[in-house]
Design an enzyme around this catalytic site. Structure first.
Site, PDB file in Angstrom:
ATOM      1  NE  ARG A 179      31.377  11.708 -44.003  1.00 54.21           N
ATOM      2  CZ  ARG A 179      30.061  11.582 -43.832  1.00 54.21           C
ATOM      3  NH1 ARG A 179      29.282  11.434 -44.907  1.00 54.21           N
ATOM      4  NH2 ARG A 179      29.514  11.591 -42.626  1.00 54.21           N
ATOM      5  CE  LYS A 231      32.487   8.605 -42.206  1.00 53.79           C
ATOM      6  NZ  LYS A 231      33.023   8.914 -40.856  1.00 53.79           N
ATOM      7  CG  HIS A 282      36.783  16.058 -43.416  1.00 50.99           C
ATOM      8  ND1 HIS A 282      35.989  15.186 -44.140  1.00 50.99           N
ATOM      9  CD2 HIS A 282      36.231  16.127 -42.178  1.00 50.99           C
ATOM     10  CE1 HIS A 282      35.014  14.739 -43.370  1.00 50.99           C
ATOM     11  NE2 HIS A 282      35.136  15.294 -42.175  1.00 50.99           N
ATOM     12  NE  ARG A 319      31.599  15.963 -43.419  1.00 52.56           N
ATOM     13  CZ  ARG A 319      30.363  15.533 -43.632  1.00 52.56           C
ATOM     14  NH1 ARG A 319      29.732  15.863 -44.748  1.00 52.56           N
ATOM     15  NH2 ARG A 319      29.728  14.795 -42.735  1.00 52.56           N
ATOM     16  CG  HIS A 322      27.039  14.526 -38.666  1.00 50.58           C
ATOM     17  ND1 HIS A 322      27.363  15.774 -38.154  1.00 50.58           N
ATOM     18  CD2 HIS A 322      28.143  14.125 -39.360  1.00 50.58           C
ATOM     19  CE1 HIS A 322      28.577  16.106 -38.534  1.00 50.58           C
ATOM     20  NE2 HIS A 322      29.065  15.127 -39.267  1.00 50.58           N
ATOM     21  CE1 TYR A 356      32.256  21.142 -38.166  1.00 52.17           C
ATOM     22  CE2 TYR A 356      30.332  19.731 -37.954  1.00 52.17           C
ATOM     23  CZ  TYR A 356      31.589  19.966 -38.461  1.00 52.17           C
ATOM     24  OH  TYR A 356      32.193  19.024 -39.262  1.00 52.17           O
TER      25      TYR A 356
END
Length: 316
Positions: free
Chosen positions: A162, A186, A258, A261, A284, A293
């Site tokens: 990110r 995150k 992004h 990514r 994730h 994806y």
């Protein structure tokens, strides 16, 4: 709706504010959430409290019911708030409601029967291999900034980082001998991601005497990517130089960091990478997030088939 036009600081009844403060402290100390996440949780919960106050629905957490939450979501929708944003706000409220039950402050979860806003399935916008190659080949290598930009873009695409993760890296994050980078993602969760050979080469060039040392100042810390003033580079600067290189590469559309990514994930998947491995590299929490994806790859394959197959048209 006018009832949602709150002042910059939402107002919560005093009887509800203590519960919020305890909850934010819990997220900070026990969950270790990043400051921006804590601020987002607090803002969403304060907005809900402010809505209740304005509507005269409840002044304590004991008085909150599922229908109050549904009324808030309806008001958000009427005010033009996107389903995605509303779903995020409801998630904050769900986590808080469960915390009230866990601490004995309430006997029931007032969010338990509230339906989540329906989200439209939107595929992430990505880049082709040719587009990525064109962008990565653009930065000039005869200046410290050029070496830095090349290294940032190579690492963004090569490791699927990110923009915030990329800008927050420090020198200690890198292990170029083994081709690895430690990333804080995150929720302040760390993960270790492989670094491709091309990115390793670009990083070595940037860290050589011709690159980062010429940008560093006496008070420069350990930030990996630094500006001409010797400070950690910002996401705004990253976006600006990426767009400049995109234009130089002849790509006539806006590209944000992004998308590199997204390209990282879709290109790995197209070349046979395991979905769980991609999930781990992207950081994730749930594989369902990564599964988007697979839909991107299918869409690209279908488009390619329609474009190139000899019998793609009925009248062929």
């Amino acid at each position: 709706m006018s009832r949602l036009k709150s002042p910059p600081n939402f107002i919560a009844p005093e009887a509800m504010r203590d519960g919020l403060d305890e909850f934010v402290a819990f997220l900070d100390l026990e969950r270790g959430l990043a400051r921006n996440s804590l601020l987002a949780y607090r803002k969403d919960l304060l907005q809900f409290c402010d809505f209740l106050r304005r509507e005269g629905l409840a002044g304590t957490w004991d008085g909150v019911r599922g229908e109050h939450v549904s009324a808030w979501l309806k008001a958000l929708d009427e005010a033009g708030v996107s389903a995605k944003s509303a779903a995020r706000k409801l998630t904050a409220l769900r986590v808080f409601s469960r915390r009230l039950v866990a601490t004995g402050a309430r006997a029931d979860d007032f969010c338990e029967v509230v339906a989540r806003p329906k989200l439209a399935r939107r595929l992430p916008e990505t880049l082709s291999v040719a587009e990525v190659s064109a962008i990565l080949d653009m930065p000039a290598e005869d200046s410290p900034q050029g070496l830095r930009n090349r290294a940032m873009l190579e690492l963004a695409y090569g490791s699927g980082l990110r923009a915030s993760e990329l800008c927050a890296l420090d020198l200690q994050s890198l292990n170029l001998e083994d081709g690895l980078v430690r990333v804080r993602g995150k929720g302040s969760k760390d993960r270790v991601v492989p670094v491709g050979a091309s990115a390793v080469r670009a990083l070595r060039e940037y860290l050589s005497d011709a690159g980062r040392p010429r940008l560093a100042k006496p008070k420069t810390g350990s930030a990996l990517f630094i500006s001409q003033w010797g400070r950690a580079i910002s996401r705004k600067t990253l976006w600006a130089f990426l767009q400049r290189e995109v234009e130089r590469a002849g790509i006539r559309r806006k590209i944000h960091p992004h998308q590199l990514r997204h390209a990282f994930a879709t290109h790995l998947l197209a070349n046979g990478a395991d979905l769980r491995a991609i999930q781990e590299m992207l950081g994730h929490a749930d594989v369902s997030t990564t599964q988007i994806y697979t839909a991107v790859e299918r869409t690209q394959l279908r488009d390619e088939h329609r474009r190139t197959h000899p019998r793609r048209r009925l009248d062929a």
